[in-house]
Design a protein around this motif. Structure first.
Motif, PDB file in Angstrom:
ATOM      1  N   ILE A 145     -42.764  74.225  73.534  1.00 16.69           N
ATOM      2  CA  ILE A 145     -41.732  74.758  74.713  1.00 16.69           C
ATOM      3  C   ILE A 145     -41.536  74.874  75.917  1.00 16.69           C
ATOM      4  CG2 ILE A 145     -40.611  77.050  74.256  1.00 16.69           C
ATOM      5  CD1 ILE A 145     -40.021  76.228  71.373  1.00 16.69           C
ATOM      6  N   PRO A 146     -42.964  75.923  76.803  1.00 17.19           N
ATOM      7  CA  PRO A 146     -43.635  76.205  77.704  1.00 17.19           C
ATOM      8  C   PRO A 146     -43.628  74.664  78.479  1.00 17.19           C
ATOM      9  CG  PRO A 146     -45.500  77.442  76.398  1.00 17.19           C
ATOM     10  CD  PRO A 146     -44.341  76.109  75.303  1.00 17.19           C
ATOM     11  N   GLY A 147     -43.863  73.299  77.826  1.00 18.48           N
ATOM     12  CA  GLY A 147     -43.913  72.148  78.565  1.00 18.48           C
ATOM     13  C   GLY A 147     -42.418  72.031  78.911  1.00 18.48           C
ATOM     14  N   LEU A 148     -41.335  72.257  78.538  1.00 20.56           N
ATOM     15  CA  LEU A 148     -39.819  72.271  78.484  1.00 20.56           C
ATOM     16  C   LEU A 148     -39.729  73.673  79.795  1.00 20.56           C
ATOM     17  CD1 LEU A 148     -38.591  71.085  75.349  1.00 20.56           C
ATOM     18  CD2 LEU A 148     -39.123  69.827  76.807  1.00 20.56           C
ATOM     19  N   LEU A 149     -40.252  74.544  79.868  1.00 23.92           N
ATOM     20  CA  LEU A 149     -40.216  75.069  80.235  1.00 23.92           C
ATOM     21  C   LEU A 149     -40.464  74.848  81.965  1.00 23.92           C
ATOM     22  CD1 LEU A 149     -40.083  78.511  78.862  1.00 23.92           C
ATOM     23  CD2 LEU A 149     -38.434  77.605  79.134  1.00 23.92           C
ATOM     24  N   GLY A 150     -41.619  74.342  82.008  1.00 21.99           N
ATOM     25  CA  GLY A 150     -42.370  73.790  83.486  1.00 21.99           C
ATOM     26  C   GLY A 150     -40.665  73.747  84.432  1.00 21.99           C
ATOM     27  N   PRO A 151     -40.346  72.470  83.934  1.00 18.34           N
ATOM     28  CA  PRO A 151     -39.399  71.545  84.658  1.00 18.34           C
ATOM     29  C   PRO A 151     -38.035  72.767  85.017  1.00 18.34           C
ATOM     30  CG  PRO A 151     -39.915  69.875  83.255  1.00 18.34           C
ATOM     31  CD  PRO A 151     -40.761  71.223  82.772  1.00 18.34           C
ATOM     32  N   LEU A 152     -38.030  73.061  84.445  1.00 17.63           N
ATOM     33  CA  LEU A 152     -36.873  74.743  84.466  1.00 17.63           C
ATOM     34  C   LEU A 152     -37.168  75.248  85.409  1.00 17.63           C
ATOM     35  CD1 LEU A 152     -34.073  74.645  82.906  1.00 17.63           C
ATOM     36  CD2 LEU A 152     -34.987  76.450  81.459  1.00 17.63           C
ATOM     37  N   ALA A 314     -30.254  69.673  80.967  1.00 16.62           N
ATOM     38  CA  ALA A 314     -29.068  68.096  80.826  1.00 16.62           C
ATOM     39  C   ALA A 314     -30.608  68.144  79.459  1.00 16.62           C
ATOM     40  CB  ALA A 314     -28.879  68.439  81.746  1.00 16.62           C
ATOM     41  N   ALA A 315     -32.173  68.017  80.345  1.00 14.25           N
ATOM     42  CA  ALA A 315     -32.885  67.287  79.396  1.00 14.25           C
ATOM     43  C   ALA A 315     -33.042  68.466  78.737  1.00 14.25           C
ATOM     44  CB  ALA A 315     -33.898  67.187  80.727  1.00 14.25           C
ATOM     45  N   MET A 316     -33.407  69.692  78.672  1.00 16.03           N
ATOM     46  CA  MET A 316     -34.192  69.620  77.320  1.00 16.03           C
ATOM     47  C   MET A 316     -33.183  70.294  76.046  1.00 16.03           C
ATOM     48  SD  MET A 316     -35.718  73.516  78.783  1.00 16.03           S
ATOM     49  CE  MET A 316     -35.513  74.022  77.971  1.00 16.03           C
ATOM     50  N   LEU A 317     -31.318  69.807  76.299  1.00 20.53           N
ATOM     51  CA  LEU A 317     -30.224  70.023  75.566  1.00 20.53           C
ATOM     52  C   LEU A 317     -30.825  68.636  74.443  1.00 20.53           C
ATOM     53  CD1 LEU A 317     -27.604  71.603  77.535  1.00 20.53           C
ATOM     54  CD2 LEU A 317     -28.293  72.410  75.721  1.00 20.53           C
ATOM     55  N   ALA A 318     -30.763  67.775  75.795  1.00 18.70           N
ATOM     56  CA  ALA A 318     -30.397  66.247  75.178  1.00 18.70           C
ATOM     57  C   ALA A 318     -31.386  65.807  74.061  1.00 18.70           C
ATOM     58  CB  ALA A 318     -30.742  65.342  76.437  1.00 18.70           C
ATOM     59  N   LYS A 319     -32.584  66.373  73.665  1.00 19.11           N
ATOM     60  CA  LYS A 319     -33.592  66.361  72.920  1.00 19.11           C
ATOM     61  C   LYS A 319     -32.928  66.605  72.028  1.00 19.11           C
ATOM     62  CE  LYS A 319     -37.775  66.918  75.949  1.00 19.11           C
ATOM     63  NZ  LYS A 319     -38.852  65.435  75.670  1.00 19.11           N
ATOM     64  N   SER A 320     -31.973  67.238  71.358  1.00 22.15           N
ATOM     65  CA  SER A 320     -31.317  67.753  70.477  1.00 22.15           C
ATOM     66  C   SER A 320     -30.676  66.233  69.483  1.00 22.15           C
ATOM     67  CB  SER A 320     -30.745  69.102  70.020  1.00 22.15           C
ATOM     68  OG  SER A 320     -30.125  69.202  71.577  1.00 22.15           O
ATOM     69  N   VAL A 321     -29.873  65.833  70.755  1.00 21.42           N
ATOM     70  CA  VAL A 321     -28.873  65.142  69.670  1.00 21.42           C
ATOM     71  C   VAL A 321     -29.273  63.900  70.141  1.00 21.42           C
ATOM     72  CG1 VAL A 321     -26.909  63.923  71.677  1.00 21.42           C
ATOM     73  CG2 VAL A 321     -26.996  66.275  72.125  1.00 21.42           C
ATOM     74  N   ALA A 366     -27.283  66.274  86.250  1.00 22.69           N
ATOM     75  CA  ALA A 366     -26.929  67.288  84.808  1.00 22.69           C
ATOM     76  C   ALA A 366     -27.017  65.629  84.031  1.00 22.69           C
ATOM     77  CB  ALA A 366     -25.606  67.825  84.825  1.00 22.69           C
ATOM     78  N   LEU A 367     -25.908  64.239  84.549  1.00 22.18           N
ATOM     79  CA  LEU A 367     -25.779  63.147  83.664  1.00 22.18           C
ATOM     80  C   LEU A 367     -26.812  62.670  83.344  1.00 22.18           C
ATOM     81  CD1 LEU A 367     -22.382  62.501  84.466  1.00 22.18           C
ATOM     82  CD2 LEU A 367     -23.181  63.335  82.399  1.00 22.18           C
ATOM     83  N   LEU A 368     -27.699  62.450  84.723  1.00 26.85           N
ATOM     84  CA  LEU A 368     -28.823  61.400  85.205  1.00 26.85           C
ATOM     85  C   LEU A 368     -30.000  62.484  84.328  1.00 26.85           C
ATOM     86  CD1 LEU A 368     -29.407  60.852  88.388  1.00 26.85           C
ATOM     87  CD2 LEU A 368     -30.243  59.704  86.675  1.00 26.85           C
ATOM     88  N   GLY A 369     -30.784  63.733  84.624  1.00 23.49           N
ATOM     89  CA  GLY A 369     -31.315  64.675  84.076  1.00 23.49           C
ATOM     90  C   GLY A 369     -31.597  64.189  82.006  1.00 23.49           C
ATOM     91  N   ALA A 370     -29.958  64.456  81.061  1.00 23.66           N
ATOM     92  CA  ALA A 370     -29.662  64.161  79.502  1.00 23.66           C
ATOM     93  C   ALA A 370     -29.963  62.542  79.843  1.00 23.66           C
ATOM     94  CB  ALA A 370     -27.967  64.336  80.125  1.00 23.66           C
ATOM     95  N   GLN A 375     -33.493  59.036  76.573  1.00 26.08           N
ATOM     96  CA  GLN A 375     -34.471  57.422  77.408  1.00 26.08           C
ATOM     97  C   GLN A 375     -35.966  57.607  76.672  1.00 26.08           C
ATOM     98  OE1 GLN A 375     -33.019  55.035  78.437  1.00 26.08           O
ATOM     99  NE2 GLN A 375     -34.187  53.145  78.517  1.00 26.08           N
ATOM    100  N   PHE A 376     -36.512  58.605  77.935  1.00 28.52           N
ATOM    101  CA  PHE A 376     -37.953  59.024  77.312  1.00 28.52           C
ATOM    102  C   PHE A 376     -38.023  59.511  75.225  1.00 28.52           C
ATOM    103  CE2 PHE A 376     -38.752  60.815  81.465  1.00 28.52           C
ATOM    104  CZ  PHE A 376     -39.085  59.448  82.249  1.00 28.52           C
ATOM    105  N   THR A 377     -37.694  59.779  75.183  1.00 33.63           N
ATOM    106  CA  THR A 377     -37.485  60.660  73.186  1.00 33.63           C
ATOM    107  C   THR A 377     -37.340  58.636  72.800  1.00 33.63           C
ATOM    108  OG1 THR A 377     -36.401  62.581  73.829  1.00 33.63           O
ATOM    109  CG2 THR A 377     -36.689  61.673  71.922  1.00 33.63           C
TER     110      THR A 377
END
Length: 475
Positions: A145-152, A314-321, A366-370, A375-377
């Motif tokens: 979770i802290p690793g995801l907060l860093g880019p934010l 958007a990158a964080m939200l996309a991980k759940s989808v 936002a679209l690019l982030g998602a 893609q990475f996941t």
């Protein structure tokens, strides 16, 4: 192998927090820097379009050391290496803050990278060895979770620090966090080692490392270093020769750094090659976008940093989808379609100019982030999903190396394109700095789209019947 004695409750409670501090330090540092590059260039009397060496030096150092991290931790103990990693990272941060020239700053980033390369793999290793398998998913989710907060937080914080104080503070910020991390490691991290001493493939490590360094310097030679084309070609061929020599040697070595046998697993081979080429486009995004906003469109550092928030959120939200979408459509459809969409969105930034409404730009980011997060996941999971337990560790390590290497090559490639289009000027129809950025985005978008041909080689059923729970690697 004898069972490890159970951890005492205090140590068991604090280990995830200590590893999370390290994850946060590294992810924050990786994104806070991009917004500050133009201010750093002004302070060091450099061209802001030629600052990519500051990013590449760190990424390449991390990529070089990842293969050795597990062996180093087993040889000297996780407690000592984790402590030294945070200490080195903090010392490198101090050197960065003291830098008065671009050359010294790049050297300081290498020192920082030596610590960063050990922090994440050794942190994961501590968790892997300290807890039963049933606890791993819960604990790994907590520490990422802290690793995801860093880019934010990173781009916005970097922008504000540059405006209110100076760029030096983006590095000085690491010192109190590093001091806290060192204290916590010494107090709470147990000294865990592997069950048996393994041989390290030193010749293979040197050959593989030389290949990565030579190929990256060749790419940099077209951009920041302004090397003659003949020298660039010689460096590129030397790098390819080292890579060929490594794989030929690895084929007859009983314990190679990375076994060629891994590539007999089709999903792994497709995933690794797809990672390498898809990240060449998307890896340049955190480097190029803050430069576009500040250098070409005249945004302040704080404005540029805050404009990056939709991308990270958007990158964080996309991980759940990602997971339900992959389960429904399969890896082949998701990766092929998503790679094409990623390329189109990257190229669409080539349409941005001074008249583009700010809201439209934020939606694009936002679209690019998602799409990038998806893609990475998907890429990371399909790469490891069919490996057996004996190959999983080596495959995971190679994936981490390829991810870092392709990101650094992506930044080098973007820098070379940007420099080339700027230098070409009106001969190529480039009338301004903005025009050079637009052509660069279109080019990396096309490059990213070409990777879809690699993912098209997946079978429709690949990854649908995994033999064990999915592996996830942080992007």
């Amino acid at each position: 192998m004898p069972e490890r004695p159970p951890l005492d409750p205090v140590t068991a409670r604090w280990i995830p927090w200590v590893v999370a501090i390290a994850f946060f330090m590294q992810s924050l540092d990786g994104t806070i820097l991009n917004t500050a590059l133009p201010a750093m260039a002004r302070s060091l009397a450099e061209d802001p379009l030629r600052m990519q060496g500051v990013i590449i030096a760190y990424m390449l150092t991390v990529a070089l050391l990842i293969p050795a991290s597990g062996w180093i931790a087993d040889r000297f103990g996780t407690k000592r290496i984790f402590f030294c990693a945070i200490l080195l990272f903090s010392f490198g941060s101090l050197l960065c803050a003291m830098a008065n020239s671009l050359g010294f700053l790049i050297f300081a980033r290498v020192v920082q990278g030596l610590g960063g390369a050990l922090m994440l793999p050794v942190g994961r290793l501590v968790v892997l060895r300290a807890y039963p398998r049933s606890e791993l998913v819960r604990i790994m989710s907590f520490i990422t979770i802290p690793g995801l907060l860093g880019p934010l937080l990173g781009p916005t914080l970097g922008g504000w620090l540059v405006e209110i104080l100076t760029w030096h503070w983006i590095f000085l910020l690491n010192l109190p966090v590093g001091a806290l991390g060192c204290y916590a490691v010494w107090k709470f991290i147990p000294d865990l080692r592997g069950s048996e001493r393994t041989r390290f493939d030193t010749p293979g490590f040197l050959l593989f490392g030389a290949a990565m360094v030579l190929i990256t310097i060749a790419m940099e030679g077209l951009g920041e270093l302004h090397l003659p084309h003949l020298r660039v070609m010689l460096l590129l061929f030397a790098g390819m020769a080292c890579l060929a020599a490594y794989w030929l040697r690895a084929g007859r070595d009983p314990e190679p750094l990375f076994s060629p046998q891994l590539f007999r697993v089709r999903t792994f081979a497709i995933g690794i090659l797809g990672n390498l080429f898809a990240r060449l486009g998307s890896g340049a995004l955190p480097f190029l976008v803050p430069l576009l906003l500040q250098v070409a469109l005249g945004y302040s550092p704080a404005q540029a940093g805050m404009s990056m928030i939709p991308l990270a959120a958007a990158a964080m939200l996309a991980k759940s989808v990602a997971r339900p979408l992959i389960e429904r459509l399969g890896y082949r459809i998701v990766l092929t379609g998503n790679t094409l969409l990623l390329g189109i969105l990257l190229a669409s930034l080539g349409l941005v100019d001074g008249q583009t409404p700010y809201a439209v730009l934020l939606v694009q980011l936002a679209l690019l982030g998602a799409v990038n997060s998806m893609q990475f996941t998907a890429m990371n999971t399909v790469t490891l999903i069919d490996l057996d337990d004996a190959s999983a560790s080596s495959g995971n390590s190679l994936l981490s190396v390829v991810a870092q290497l392709s990101l650094s090559l992506g930044v080098a490639c973007a820098g070379a394109l940007l420099g080339g289009f700027t230098a070409a000027g009106s001969a190529e129809g480039v009338e301004s700095t903005l025009g050079a950025f637009q052509l660069t985005f279109v080019t990396i978008g096309v490059m990213a789209m070409l990777a879809a041909a690699i993912f098209l080689q997946l079978a429709p059923t690949d990854g649908r019947r995994a033999r064990r729970p999915e592996h996830h690697v942080e992007s």
